[in-house]
Every structure is written in C-alpha cells, then in structure tokens.
Design an enzyme around this catalytic site. Sequence first.
Site, mmCIF file in Angstrom:
data_model
loop_
_atom_site.group_PDB
_atom_site.id
_atom_site.type_symbol
_atom_site.label_atom_id
_atom_site.label_comp_id
_atom_site.label_asym_id
_atom_site.label_seq_id
_atom_site.Cartn_x
_atom_site.Cartn_y
_atom_site.Cartn_z
ATOM 1 C CB CYS A 174 -20.133 -16.103 -12.404
ATOM 2 S SG CYS A 174 -19.530 -15.837 -14.076
ATOM 3 C CG HIS A 201 -31.917 -21.353 -22.780
ATOM 4 N ND1 HIS A 201 -31.726 -19.998 -22.939
ATOM 5 C CD2 HIS A 201 -31.274 -21.693 -21.641
ATOM 6 C CE1 HIS A 201 -31.015 -19.542 -21.927
ATOM 7 N NE2 HIS A 201 -30.724 -20.554 -21.125
#
Length: 191
Positions: free
Chosen positions: A42, A88
């Site tokens: 989301c 990351h």
Amino acid sequence: MASIRLVLLRVHQRETALDLREELATLAVRAGAPDLFALTTCHRVECYGAAPLGTDPRSWIARRTGIDPDASGGSGAAVELEGAAALHLIRVAAGLDSAIQGEGQILGQLRRAHDLARAAGGLDPLLGALVRAALHLGRELRATTPLGRVRRSMGSLAVEAGIALLPDPRSAAALVVGAGEVGTLATRARA
C-alpha cells in the site's frame, strides 16, 4: 563475473502520486519475467531488475517498466543500482522503510511476491538470491534485535484512533470497510 547489473526503480507514497504508483503496480504485475521482480504494497511499488551488462540500467528499467524516472511523468520515481538497490531491499525486509519502523507485515508481503514470481516462471539467479537473502536477513534482524518486539501495524493504529473517539468502546459496534490484509488485521486488533 556476472553478466548483469542489479537495478531498482521504486516509487513510494511519500514522493509519488497515487496514479503513478498504480500505473507502475499494473505494469509490474504484467511484467512477470525472470529479469524483473516486483514488490507492491500500500505504500510502495518497487521493480528490481537484472539489466544486461553493456546497457544503461536507467534506460533499461525505464523501457521494461514504462516509467522514465528522468522524465516529468516519472516524478518521484527513484533508481538505485547494485549495492544500494540490494541494501534498500534488506532495509525494506527488516521493516526499516515502513510507516511503522519494524512492522512485520512486510516480510509476508515480500515472501508472497517471491512465491508469485517463482510460480510465474522463476527469477533470474541474481534476483532470486537477493530476495532470499533479504527474507533471511529480515527474519534474522527481527529475531535478534528490538525490531522483533514491534507489534503495531497501520491497522492497529487505525483501530486505536477510532476507539479513542468512542465514549464507551466496550458497547460500540464497528464496521470495517476495506479489503485485504489491512482490513483483516483491523478486525483482529484490540485496544
């Protein structure tokens, strides 16, 4: 010596409009190729790619995803290469790049994305190894650091905020409007 380079194109709700995130999520899901791995949540859409050596990785990922981070339409899209891209993904798996630092839902989302990619035909060996390493490190960091004690999620925060507004929470009824994991977790949350 590897014949590919790791490249990441990512968009996040902090920097990118919803329509661009949705566009990239649609493209990422359709890609389903061994040289691309997509993680959609989301808050983020991330496409990790195995770009052939000798190609410009920024141009390669732009062609593969349809999002050019250097064009005005790519506003908020970021590209990272090699070690920065790998780091990351590890930070994401550990919950360090989440709205609630340390939340554990991201590990399940990453695992499901990996399972989907494998079911759709597999992943380039570099991408597969990267995702497996990120999953392993995410679990390890949650097991051996204070990150493992985080029990809050966006759903639990929404429930807490709603309960705080009620004069008598124990006698109140609630309607959860939503779909998916966050809606399910919100119905299970307790104040």
